[in-house]
Design a protein around this motif. Structure first.
Motif, mmCIF file in Angstrom:
data_model
loop_
_atom_site.group_PDB
_atom_site.id
_atom_site.type_symbol
_atom_site.label_atom_id
_atom_site.label_comp_id
_atom_site.label_asym_id
_atom_site.label_seq_id
_atom_site.Cartn_x
_atom_site.Cartn_y
_atom_site.Cartn_z
ATOM 1 N N GLN A 115 40.824 45.477 39.684
ATOM 2 C CA GLN A 115 41.691 44.318 39.886
ATOM 3 C C GLN A 115 41.034 43.302 40.815
ATOM 4 O O GLN A 115 41.137 42.092 40.614
ATOM 5 C CB GLN A 115 43.039 44.761 40.466
ATOM 6 N N CYS A 116 40.332 43.777 41.790
ATOM 7 C CA CYS A 116 39.624 42.892 42.715
ATOM 8 C C CYS A 116 38.473 42.174 42.009
ATOM 9 O O CYS A 116 38.220 40.983 42.236
ATOM 10 C CB CYS A 116 39.087 43.687 43.911
ATOM 11 N N VAL A 117 37.767 42.921 41.140
ATOM 12 C CA VAL A 117 36.674 42.316 40.378
ATOM 13 C C VAL A 117 37.209 41.190 39.499
ATOM 14 O O VAL A 117 36.635 40.099 39.414
ATOM 15 C CB VAL A 117 35.947 43.379 39.527
ATOM 16 N N SER A 118 38.342 41.473 38.842
ATOM 17 C CA SER A 118 38.951 40.455 37.983
ATOM 18 C C SER A 118 39.315 39.215 38.775
ATOM 19 O O SER A 118 39.150 38.080 38.312
ATOM 20 C CB SER A 118 40.199 41.018 37.290
ATOM 21 N N TYR A 119 39.813 39.423 40.007
ATOM 22 C CA TYR A 119 40.204 38.281 40.832
ATOM 23 C C TYR A 119 38.978 37.437 41.203
ATOM 24 O O TYR A 119 38.994 36.202 41.101
ATOM 25 C CB TYR A 119 40.919 38.765 42.092
ATOM 26 N N ILE A 120 37.893 38.090 41.614
ATOM 27 C CA ILE A 120 36.672 37.358 42.005
ATOM 28 C C ILE A 120 36.123 36.566 40.822
ATOM 29 O O ILE A 120 35.785 35.378 40.941
ATOM 30 C CB ILE A 120 35.609 38.329 42.550
ATOM 31 N N LEU A 121 36.057 37.214 39.651
ATOM 32 C CA LEU A 121 35.546 36.529 38.467
ATOM 33 C C LEU A 121 36.463 35.374 38.062
ATOM 34 O O LEU A 121 36.004 34.326 37.595
ATOM 35 C CB LEU A 121 35.394 37.515 37.311
ATOM 36 N N GLY A 122 37.763 35.559 38.226
ATOM 37 C CA GLY A 122 38.714 34.497 37.896
ATOM 38 C C GLY A 122 38.538 33.271 38.772
ATOM 39 O O GLY A 122 38.584 32.127 38.301
ATOM 40 N N VAL A 123 38.351 33.503 40.104
ATOM 41 C CA VAL A 123 38.124 32.380 41.018
ATOM 42 C C VAL A 123 36.841 31.641 40.647
ATOM 43 O O VAL A 123 36.788 30.405 40.628
ATOM 44 C CB VAL A 123 38.069 32.882 42.474
ATOM 45 N N LEU A 124 35.793 32.383 40.328
ATOM 46 C CA LEU A 124 34.526 31.752 39.933
ATOM 47 C C LEU A 124 34.688 30.931 38.659
ATOM 48 O O LEU A 124 34.182 29.815 38.544
ATOM 49 C CB LEU A 124 33.446 32.821 39.734
#
Length: 712
Positions: free
Chosen positions: A19-28
């Motif tokens: 879930q954290c990975v998804s959040y980082i990729l989403g912000v990018l």
């Protein structure tokens, strides 16, 4: 690629939650264009990464942000995805077994996977704080962008240059030029960076009536304005008027605004009034010089037939559709179309050496067009007119000037003569080119065969010289054909559009029409004719449903989609954006290629589709309006003067497209060729009603000629 970013994240944070990975990729993915340095990434993700990197320090996180930015910027399309197809596959920590369906243990089956220890979870509050900080930063950048001054569209301006003979210049300066002909040699004309004419020649003989034709965008309107503004050399003593602007609305009666154009008559009448006032003041002891001058003024007024001027102005105004009561109305009470008629009336009343007019029939009904054609045939001086009405040019023009390939070609005769002569010229040009090519091939074959034969050296040399002396001929370039392609339609069962006992008025004391019964269908090809002010446009608006009948019923099929093209549709478009943007704003959600393809089917292709609408010619703007109209896939067309500003080729394309259209067509037009080739019914609007004319267009023209002769 996004997989590179994902690998980098797992490398720095091996135990990070998906879930954290998804959040980082989403912000990018959302903000990649806003990130310029590692600090920008750290500002957006810093609080979140500190929570994830419990044992790390700020320097290592900043280094991570730098590498992450490089990985994101290195992606091919700048977008990051968290889909499973872009992720690296990882082995599970423990094997598991799936029991086959129907086995004894299937109902109680559980899949056990060894859970990783120390799975990191994000702090929700800090996550919200990071998102808020990122949002604030984006808003600040947007405000900074909005505060920058927006560049206004700077329109290209026309320009011209020409070679002027010193002898002509001296003659103009001394006032010794007596000719009433216009002759301009070897001149260039451009609009911005686009060259319209290069090394062109223009010759207008006094007393001839010239029709200027050519495709939209070739420079016809620009040429007229250059001539009227004397940016191209015209003998200074010639009086030239360009009929382009409508009359300014004020309290001046319409007929007085026409009479005021004869400045010589007006000045003599004013002088007569002043002299008569002096005579009355002096009584019997009037000075002889005043009496003498008054006699001269009377003689001059008689010579120019000043007393007949009001009658002549009234005849012109009646011919253009102004009734007796309208002639006395103030100009401010007329609409823009009627003020353009007043402008034309002023030009016809003035005794000009050269009248320049652009599309004079656009604002006229058929009755006024027929009168104008007859009136101009007796015009004593020079006329230069741009018109796309073939019948008008056939009846008025004595010569045709054709703008093509940055030159002006001159043809004797009317438009039909021009078409025949031009076609014959092109055939002869192609035959000469083909014959020369054959000659060149024969000469070249002989030269190539005996080039190194000493015995044939003299013959080879003579043929080389003959080849060099041949004039350079070019093949006929076929002009690209303008095509209109209207969408296919769904057939509807009648009745599709019906008026039952319909009446309409704006003021109860002035009804427009009463008890009208109409029922056009999918096979209808109807032209509505009648004088301006008879209610044609009002009838169209009632059929469209824009106006509700004051009595009676309008019925429309539930699947009826009407495509309406009005006289002012072009003016309602945003002129500061491109045709592609016009379509996208009205019908959003399609790719740019879709809009460009659709515009291309109406002749707006290439760079034309991306230029501001304001820079397009009148005909090109009309094509954009047609493209816009057809995007709704209408199955019934209502067209109000659709040929205004269209060139001959585009009118021809419209005529063919309407003939192929499977839906119904109802139009108002004064273009005789379009009516004859498109419509099989003629409805006449007038006398508070709408009636079908059995004799069609020919019968209507007979009625009009009879009315004109009776009125005059």
């Amino acid at each position: 690629m996004s997989s590179n970013c994902e690998k980098l994240i797992y490398k720095f944070f091996p135990h990070i939650d998906e879930q954290c990975v998804s959040y980082i990729l989403g912000v990018l993915s959302d903000s990649i264009d806003d990130f310029e340095t590692a600090d920008d990434v750290y500002d957006a993700l810093g609080h979140f990464l500190v929570e994830v990197n419990v044992d790390g320090d700020g320097d290592s996180l900043l280094d991570f942000c730098s590498k992450l930015l490089k990985a994101a910027k290195g992606s091919e399309n700048g977008s990051l995805s968290t889909s499973s197809s872009s992720r690296e596959l990882r082995a599970l920590d423990t094997p598991f077994q799936i029991l086959p369906e129907g086995s004894a243990d299937a109902d109680d089956m559980n899949i056990w996977i060894e859970k990783k220890l120390n799975i990191l979870k994000v702090d929700t509050k800090k996550l919200e704080k990071a998102e808020s900080k990122l949002k604030d930063k984006q808003e600040r950048r947007q405000q900074a962008s909005d505060s920058k001054p927006k560049q206004n569209i700077v329109l290209d301006l026309p320009s011209a240059s020409q070679q002027v003979n010193r002898k002509d210049t001296k003659a103009d300066a001394s006032g010794s030029t007596k000719t009433y002909d216009v002759k301009i040699e070897n001149f260039d004309m451009a609009f911005g960076e686009k060259t319209l004419l290069s090394g062109a020649d223009l010759s207008l003989s006094y007393g001839r009536r010239y029709g200027l034709v050519g495709r939209n965008g070739m420079g016809k309107t620009t040429l007229l304005r250059m001539l009227a503004g004397r940016q191209l050399r015209i003998p200074p003593h010639l009086t030239v008027l360009h009929v382009e602007q409508e009359v300014v609305g004020d309290d001046t009666p319409a007929i007085e605004s026409v009479l005021s154009c004869d400045t010589k008559r007006q000045s003599l009448l004013e002088e007569e009034r002043k002299l008569n006032a002096l005579v009355q003041q002096s009584g019997t002891s009037c000075p002889s010089d005043i009496s003498s001058r008054l006699t001269e003024v009377y003689a001059e007024l008689e010579r120019i037939e000043a007393d007949k001027a009001p009658a002549r102005a009234a005849i012109i105004m009646i011919g253009l559709g102004f009734k007796s009561d309208q002639q006395r109305k103030p100009t401010k009470e007329f609409s823009g179309g009627w003020r353009m008629r007043l402008s034309l009336a002023q030009a016809l009343f003035s005794k000009l050496d050269c009248m320049i007019t652009l599309e004079p029939t656009n604002m006229l009904d058929m009755k006024a067009v027929i009168w104008l054609e007859d009136y101009l045939q007796t015009w004593p001086s020079t006329i230069l007119v741009v018109s796309h009405d073939r019948a008008f040019l056939n009846n008025v023009a004595t010569d045709i000037l054709y703008l093509n390939a940055q030159k002006i070609e001159s043809y004797k005769g009317n438009y039909e003569d021009f078409c025949k002569t031009r076609e014959e010229r092109l055939k002869n040009q192609q035959r000469e080119y083909e014959a020369q090519q054959t000659t060149r091939e024969h000469l070249q074959v002989f030269i190539d065969r005996f080039r190194y034969n000493a015995n044939r050296a003299s013959q080879v040399q003579s043929r080389i010289k003959a080849l060099e002396k041949l004039p350079l001929l070019v093949p006929v370039e076929k002009e690209s054909e303008v095509m209109f392609r209207f969408p296919e339609v769904e057939k509807l069962h009648p009745p599709i559009l019906q008026l039952d006992e319909v009446s309409f008025y704006y003021e109860k004391s002035k009804p427009i029409f009463k008890n009208v019964n109409l029922s056009p269908n999918m096979d209808s090809r109807i032209c509505i004719v009648g004088e301006n002010g008879a209610g044609k446009t009002t009838l169209l608006k009632v059929l469209l449903g824009e106006l509700s009948p004051t009595s009676g019923i309008r019925h429309a099929h539930r699947n009826l989609r009407i495509g309406y093209f009005g006289q002012h549709h072009v003016d309602q478009m945003d002129l500061n954006i491109s045709p592609v943007e016009v379509l996208a704003n009205r019908f959003p959600g399609k790719p740019v290629e879709y809009y460009r393809t659709h515009l291309g089917s109406f002749g707006i292709s290439g760079e034309l589709a991306l230029r501001p609408v304001v820079s397009l010619s009148g005909g090109q703007k009309s094509r954009v309006a047609f493209a816009l109209m057809s995007l709704t896939s209408p199955n019934f067309f209502i067209l109000d003067e659709p040929t205004n500003h269209l060139d001959m080729e585009t009118i021809e394309a419209l005529t063919k497209a309407l003939a192929k259209f499977q839906g119904g067509v109802l139009l108002v037009s004064h273009d005789e060729r379009l009516i004859r080739r498109t419509c099989d019914e003629v409805w006449i609007c007038g006398s508070l009603g709408v009636t079908s004319l059995n004799g069609g267009l020919d019968e209507y023209k007979k009625l009009v000629v009879k009315e004109i002769s009776e009125a005059l």
